[in-house]
Design a protein around this motif. Structure first.
Motif, PDB file in Angstrom:
ATOM      1  N   LEU A 174       0.812  -1.210   0.000  1.00  0.00           N
ATOM      2  CA  LEU A 174       0.000   0.000   0.000  1.00  0.00           C
ATOM      3  C   LEU A 174       0.846   1.260   0.000  1.00  0.00           C
ATOM      4  O   LEU A 174       1.934   1.291   0.565  1.00  0.00           O
ATOM      5  N   SER A 175       0.329   2.296  -0.612  1.00  0.00           N
ATOM      6  CA  SER A 175       1.014   3.589  -0.618  1.00  0.00           C
ATOM      7  C   SER A 175       0.918   4.231   0.763  1.00  0.00           C
ATOM      8  O   SER A 175       0.122   3.805   1.610  1.00  0.00           O
ATOM      9  N   PHE A 176       1.710   5.268   0.968  1.00  0.00           N
ATOM     10  CA  PHE A 176       1.663   6.002   2.229  1.00  0.00           C
ATOM     11  C   PHE A 176       0.253   6.519   2.490  1.00  0.00           C
ATOM     12  O   PHE A 176      -0.265   6.408   3.608  1.00  0.00           O
ATOM     13  N   GLU A 177      -0.380   7.078   1.460  1.00  0.00           N
ATOM     14  CA  GLU A 177      -1.717   7.629   1.619  1.00  0.00           C
ATOM     15  C   GLU A 177      -2.733   6.558   1.993  1.00  0.00           C
ATOM     16  O   GLU A 177      -3.622   6.786   2.821  1.00  0.00           O
ATOM     17  N   GLU A 178      -2.598   5.370   1.399  1.00  0.00           N
ATOM     18  CA  GLU A 178      -3.494   4.265   1.734  1.00  0.00           C
ATOM     19  C   GLU A 178      -3.244   3.785   3.164  1.00  0.00           C
ATOM     20  O   GLU A 178      -4.194   3.428   3.879  1.00  0.00           O
ATOM     21  N   GLN A 179      -1.990   3.761   3.581  1.00  0.00           N
ATOM     22  CA  GLN A 179      -1.656   3.381   4.954  1.00  0.00           C
ATOM     23  C   GLN A 179      -2.302   4.347   5.930  1.00  0.00           C
ATOM     24  O   GLN A 179      -2.892   3.950   6.940  1.00  0.00           O
ATOM     25  N   LEU A 180      -2.177   5.631   5.635  1.00  0.00           N
ATOM     26  CA  LEU A 180      -2.722   6.664   6.503  1.00  0.00           C
ATOM     27  C   LEU A 180      -4.243   6.581   6.568  1.00  0.00           C
ATOM     28  O   LEU A 180      -4.838   6.708   7.643  1.00  0.00           O
ATOM     29  N   GLN A 181      -4.873   6.325   5.432  1.00  0.00           N
ATOM     30  CA  GLN A 181      -6.329   6.187   5.403  1.00  0.00           C
ATOM     31  C   GLN A 181      -6.773   5.014   6.270  1.00  0.00           C
ATOM     32  O   GLN A 181      -7.729   5.127   7.042  1.00  0.00           O
ATOM     33  N   ARG A 182      -6.092   3.871   6.150  1.00  0.00           N
ATOM     34  CA  ARG A 182      -6.437   2.699   6.963  1.00  0.00           C
ATOM     35  C   ARG A 182      -6.217   3.000   8.438  1.00  0.00           C
ATOM     36  O   ARG A 182      -7.024   2.613   9.283  1.00  0.00           O
ATOM     37  N   LEU A 183      -5.155   3.705   8.749  1.00  0.00           N
ATOM     38  CA  LEU A 183      -4.882   4.070  10.139  1.00  0.00           C
ATOM     39  C   LEU A 183      -6.006   4.941  10.690  1.00  0.00           C
ATOM     40  O   LEU A 183      -6.455   4.752  11.826  1.00  0.00           O
ATOM     41  N   GLU A 184      -6.498   5.875   9.899  1.00  0.00           N
ATOM     42  CA  GLU A 184      -7.612   6.720  10.328  1.00  0.00           C
ATOM     43  C   GLU A 184      -8.876   5.900  10.554  1.00  0.00           C
ATOM     44  O   GLU A 184      -9.618   6.144  11.516  1.00  0.00           O
ATOM     45  N   GLU A 185      -9.116   4.904   9.699  1.00  0.00           N
ATOM     46  CA  GLU A 185     -10.268   4.012   9.880  1.00  0.00           C
ATOM     47  C   GLU A 185     -10.155   3.255  11.202  1.00  0.00           C
ATOM     48  O   GLU A 185     -11.139   3.113  11.935  1.00  0.00           O
TER      49      GLU A 185
END
Length: 71
Positions: A14-25
């Protein structure tokens, strides 16, 4: 393959942005508190791994910027 192994695999894909989105979820789910304790523990562990990945990614990006500025 265990859930933990799935997370490790996703960290590499996953990209950094996808990682961050999952972390927010994950944070939203944990803040809500509606999940079972076992699920919350798994999510917490996943969140910590994703947080570490994001932190390391940002540190590397900062090093690159510093290198470019000093060139």
């Amino acid at each position: 393959m265990t859930k933990l192994n799935d997370v490790q695999k996703n960290l590499e894909v996953l990209s950094f942005e996808e990682q961050l989105q999952r972390l927010e979820e994950i944070v939203e789910i944990l803040d809500d508190g509606g999940a079972a304790l076992d699920e919350m523990l798994k999510l917490y562990e996943e969140g910590m791994q994703r947080s570490q990945y994001c932190r390391e990614y940002l540190e590397k990006a900062e090093q690159k910027v510093t290198l470019i500025q000093n060139s």
